[in-house]
Write an enzyme that holds these catalytic residues in place. Structure first.
Site, PDB file in Angstrom:
ATOM      1  CD  GLU A 307       0.158  -1.097   3.213  1.00 55.48           C
ATOM      2  OE1 GLU A 307       0.508  -1.168   4.406  1.00 55.48           O
ATOM      3  OE2 GLU A 307       0.118  -2.060   2.486  1.00 55.48           O
ATOM      4  CG  HIS A 339      -6.414  -4.920   2.210  1.00 55.32           C
ATOM      5  ND1 HIS A 339      -6.767  -5.540   3.206  1.00 55.32           N
ATOM      6  CD2 HIS A 339      -5.274  -4.402   2.625  1.00 55.32           C
ATOM      7  CE1 HIS A 339      -5.915  -5.440   3.968  1.00 55.32           C
ATOM      8  NE2 HIS A 339      -4.812  -4.912   3.752  1.00 55.32           N
ATOM      9  CD  GLU A 340      -2.789  -3.776  -0.417  1.00 53.89           C
ATOM     10  OE1 GLU A 340      -2.237  -2.812   0.403  1.00 53.89           O
ATOM     11  OE2 GLU A 340      -2.996  -4.869  -0.074  1.00 53.89           O
ATOM     12  CG  HIS A 343      -3.276  -0.381   3.878  1.00 55.20           C
ATOM     13  ND1 HIS A 343      -3.125  -0.476   5.226  1.00 55.20           N
ATOM     14  CD2 HIS A 343      -3.378  -1.818   3.640  1.00 55.20           C
ATOM     15  CE1 HIS A 343      -3.196  -1.633   5.773  1.00 55.20           C
ATOM     16  NE2 HIS A 343      -3.117  -2.274   4.727  1.00 55.20           N
TER      17      HIS A 343
END
Length: 972
Positions: A307, A339-340, A343
């Site tokens: 990320e 998800h990344e 981050h």
């Protein structure tokens, strides 16, 4: 090859130093030190210049890390991290009134065990006074790594087939020190001005947009804008020949970088990224703080993705898809990407003070990656996927030995790597989800937004997070009236500092209309939690409002009157705790309440939310595993309605309980009846998935159903899988990459060989013997054939694999013994055969260096009726080993050892307690039709063996199943 400093010529005045004043390296012996930086000094800004000739395949790179530092506490040393850096030369300037003075009489020491670069006086004195500022100018060289750690390289072929090289960074968690000297701790943030010198055929990207590019000869230098304050583990750059496509929305330019031939495959990912960043901004009310966000597809990456702030790197298979050819559900790739992107707020904007709080990065990114994906793509029912995958892993992880609290201190590099585990990702996500619902979603999100705004560009710990939630709850009109609302720290700490998971036991007192809640750990550890409770009942079956009704305080028992809960329940009414399974705990009910739930399921199961139906079976599974059941009849009454259940999530959870019951009944008079019962339950859902091929359920999702159906010898399932297995093994039809079988073919192959005919079995064995050990289906054959239910086939298979005639061409001696143990543990049908094999071949296999250790493992799984035989075999083997002088580092297990059969005792206790009750229940439930099972099995064999493949493997398997169905109708 470039000499160590040859690349520095292009760096110009940035590298001009007076060599006579360069700090030299000391060879002072290492002294024991803490592995944490001392915090006496702090970086104010980094100017990092990397020079690389990766475009020519040269792996050596040169660097200049110029770091401005402030002295926070008077000290005689400045300590940074550096690892595997060479040719280090350091010049130190003291910054005074806008000018600077070179500081001499300094040296530096490399403390290798701590990965420290220590700058200190040649003669010990306090060289650095509080409040002073210094500029460290550190020249060095290093080599790129092959694995994704630090600055690493990848080799490609360009469109003309020529070799092409790419360099990329992986700084998390402690790999920044492999790229440049730095304060490599997550809580130490600074601004970074990054400059990359590289070949003119390549381009460079980094965390921030390009500010300026200079050309000089066959090289270019790319200068980037200065970053906001950020942690070293997020520093990133990529040097490549890649091309990009871009899209700008709300002032943020997002680009996808890939090899020229592949960049068009990233269009879907780029569009998803644009939508997702906007969705996160809207959801939390916190703007993405950088002007750009790049997504780079790489051949190698540390995991699926990383990320880095403003520059996310991905394993290319997670980012690049040919939509016209790849029809596999893109859900997982979107969850990975989102998800990344999560981050960028959780971890990048606000970073953890230390790796103790890794869960504050990974747990939030995991959970809210799902939440935002669900908002953007409601058709995928993403939160059901969260329950099925993330929550299921989090629950099962508590059976492992290396359980730790979510917040647990680590110090060395190995332990830091270790906290990137299921606990930080999945358990933390479940706990976050629990309080997202318990504190009402809007209130919780406001608290998180407050936290992100308050600590932006800074580091934080869990108490900072909990206090932000506390503030929002105090300001909420409803929650501010609750007695527990001032104890958010205590509530949250009971979850982040506990190792295990609570079991909540709900016991109704039907005489005085009260409920007693008891809590205990799934382990014997003495832990207690603040548990958020909410309720749905037969009188009020509302499963949608998931906020907390009451908290059970951290005590072993807690009783409350139904009137205090505003409930009215009759003796036959049911109550369900933990609506939609948003709470991260198991719930066990008293038998009467569980029977009331079973009655509701049989009458109209849709009244109970499907996630709660799945949860009922998840809660039952450990009770079955540990014989923690009051009356087994209620379990079967719960299962009985499943022939009406069409929800795949519920079936997948129920399948685990069914499979466990089946294991407990193997070898008993009830097992055949139980299989008949399971066949009745599973036939409708099996037909829906595998015969009708319902568009809403993929074959992957039906994997557990397939396993359960074939395990119960459902003829349709056996015919279906047998046909596919024969096509794969004998006709070499490769379906392992087919989207319809992605992730499920292991089950298909195992179940497909359960009842092979003699000719088909021997054909597969012949294929195995002739197969190339490196071929694609070699391992598949080895592992699938263990599943045969024919003792004769299994014995022949073991002889081929492991016997003296095999000469260990397939498995080496050590592998052979390990494989025997694996087969013995994984297949109860194999156990008497393996003992027969050991008795025949002990003179051969006892030569294996780990034979005794593996024999002892097998002995733990021996059922009671075979233990005398084990004792005799052990004595015979011991005598032979002594006579032949065969030594072992382990003692052969004693025949009267309590370890013999230890792993079977739970199953045997289950049979002692419940087998007769189960048998009686099944006799009353399963219609008796002599010969029906054998006839149906024969029908499946006939349909399967007579098939051909004119229209493709899937249609052929389905046709075989339909043939079986027609045969079944004849027996009704």
């Amino acid at each position: 090859m470039i000499t160590p400093l040859s690349g520095l010529a292009a760096l110009g005045a940035f590298f001009l130093v007076t060599l006579a004043l360069v700090v030299s390296e000391s060879s002072v012996p290492e002294r024991p030190r803490s592995l944490r930086l001392p915090n006496d000094t702090h970086p104010l800004a980094y100017h990092l210049h990397i020079s690389s000739d990766i475009h020519r395949g040269v792996l050596l790179f040169s660097g200049n890390a110029t770091i401005d530092v402030v002295i926070r506490k008077s000290t005689n040393e400045i300590v940074l991290h550096a690892k595997n850096l060479s040719d280090i030369q350091i010049t130190v300037h003291q910054l005074i009134d806008g000018g600077s003075e070179i500081v001499d009489n300094l040296t530096h020491t490399i403390h290798r065990s701590a990965s420290f670069l220590i700058i200190h006086p040649i003669e010990n004195f306090q060289a650095f006074e509080e409040g002073q500022r210094f500029r460290l100018e550190i020249l060095y060289t290093a080599n790129m790594t092959q694995r994704p750690a630090g600055l690493y390289y990848m080799d490609y072929s360009d469109e003309e087939g020529h070799p092409a090289f790419v360099a990329a960074t992986q700084s998390e968690p402690t790999f920044g020190r492999l790229i440049f000297p730095c304060y490599d701790e997550p809580g130490i943030k600074s601004n970074f001005s990054i400059k990359i010198t590289h070949g003119s055929s390549h381009s460079a990207i980094s965390n921030m947009p390009v500010k300026e590019i200079w050309s000089h000869g066959d090289l270019k230098t790319t200068l980037f804008h200065t970053t906001p304050p950020m942690s070293t583990y997020l520093v990133a750059f990529v040097i490549s020949y890649f091309e990009s496509t871009s899209e700008t929305y709300r002032g943020i330019t997002q680009s996808l970088y890939a090899p020229p031939a592949s960049k068009e495959k990233g269009q879907s990912a780029l569009k998803n990224a644009v939508r997702t960043v906007a969705a996160f901004e809207d959801y939390f009310g916190v703007s993405y703080p950088l002007p750009k966000l790049d997504h780079v597809a790489l051949k190698k990456n540390f995991g699926a993705a990383m990320e880095n702030w403003g520059l996310i790197t991905y394993k290319d298979t997670s980012l690049l898809k040919n939509i016209s050819l790849d029809i596999r559900n893109p859900l997982w790739d979107r969850i990975t990407q989102n998800h990344e992107i999560a981050h960028q707020w959780f971890g990048n904007l606000v970073s953890p003070e230390w790796w103790t709080y890794t869960w504050m990065n990974e747990g939030f990114a995991t959970y809210f990656g799902y939440v935002i994906t669900d908002l953007l793509y409601p058709e995928y029912k993403v939160m059901e996927t969260f329950v099925a995958h993330e929550a299921d892993s989090a629950y099962s992880y508590n059976s492992f030995f290396d359980v730790r609290p979510m917040s647990s201190y680590v110090e060395n590099e190995k332990d830091i790597m270790g906290v990137f585990d299921i606990i930080s990702y999945k358990r933390a996500a479940c706990v976050i989800r629990m309080f997202h619902h318990a504190f009402r979603q809007k209130v919780f999100v406001r608290g998180i937004s407050h936290f992100l705004e308050k600590y932006r560009y800074r580091a934080a710990n869990e108490l900072n997070l909990f206090d932000a939630l506390q503030t929002e709850l105090h300001e909420d009109e409803y929650f501010s009236q609750k007695s527990w609302a001032s104890r958010i720290r205590d509530i949250m700490l009971s979850w982040t500092h506990s190792e295990w998971l609570p079991i909540l036991v709900v016991t109704r007192n039907y005489e005085n209309n009260s409920i007693t809640f008891s809590q205990r750990s799934v382990h014997s550890k003495d832990e207690l939690w603040w548990i958020p409770l909410n309720f749905a009942t037969a009188q009020s079956p509302n499963f949608e409002d998931t906020q907390v009704d009451i908290f059970m305080p951290p005590q072993s028992q807690y009783s409350v009157a139904l009137a205090d809960l505003n409930m009215q329940l009759s003796g036959r009414d049911w109550i369900i705790v933990n609506k939609q399974q948003t709470g991260f705990y198991l719930v066990h009910y008293d038998t009467d309440n569980l029977m009331a739930i079973a009655r509701q399921l049989q009458a109209n199961h849709s009244v109970i939310h499907k996630v709660n139906r799945a949860g009922l079976f998840r809660n039952l599974k450990p009770q079955i595993e540990h014989n923690d059941i009051e009356q087994v009849d209620v379990v079967f009454e719960m299962l009985k309605y499943l022939e009406l259940e069409q929800d795949i999530l519920t079936w997948n959870e129920a399948a685990d309980s069914i499979d466990r019951l089946s294991e407990n009944l193997v070898g008993t008079a009830s097992h055949k009846l139980f299989n008949e019962f399971v066949c009745r339950l599973v036939t409708p859902i099996f037909r829906r998935v595998y015969v009708e091929q319902n568009a809403n359920i993929s074959l992957d999702q039906g994997n557990r159903i397939l396993h359960t159906a074939c395990l119960a010898d459902l003829p349709e399932c056996l015919g279906y899988t047998r046909n596919l297995a024969k096509e794969y093994f004998i006709n070499k039809v490769n379906f392992t990459t087919d989207s319809e079988y992605y992730g499920t073919y292991d089950t298909v192959l195992c179940m497909g060989v359960r009842y092979l005919s003699d000719p088909d079995f021997h054909r597969v064995i012949d294929v195995l013997k002739a197969a190339d050990r490196g071929s694609e289906n070699y391992d598949d054959m080895i592992y699938a054939l263990r599943c045969t239910q024919s003792h004769r086939h299994l014995l022949h298979y073991l002889e081929v694999m492991l016997g003296e005639g095999s000469t260990h061409l397939i498995l080496s001696e050590p592998e052979a013994m390990m494989y025997i143990v694996y087969v013995f543990k994984s297949s109860s049908a194999s156990r008497p055969v393996i003992w027969q094999y050991i008795e025949r071949n002990y003179m051969l296999i006892c030569r294996s260096p780990n034979f005794v250790e593996h024999f002892n493992q097998i002995a733990k799984f021996v059922p009671r009726h075979q233990r005398l035989n084990v004792s005799c075999s052990a004595q015979t083997i011991a005598n032979h080993m002594e006579a032949e002088g065969i030594k072992s580092s382990h003692e052969l297990i004693e025949s009267d050892s309590p370890l013999v059969g230890k792993k079977m005792k739970i199953t045997e206790n289950f049979q002692d307690r419940f087998e007769q009750q189960i048998h009686n229940w099944l006799l009353g439930e399963v219609p008796q039709s002599t010969g029906r099972s054998d006839a149906l099995l024969a029908a499946s064999l006939s349909a399967s063996n007579g098939s051909s493949r004119p229209q493709g493997i899937l249609k052929d398997a389905t046709r075989a199943v339909r043939s079986v169905l027609r045969t079944i109708d004849m027996y009704r």
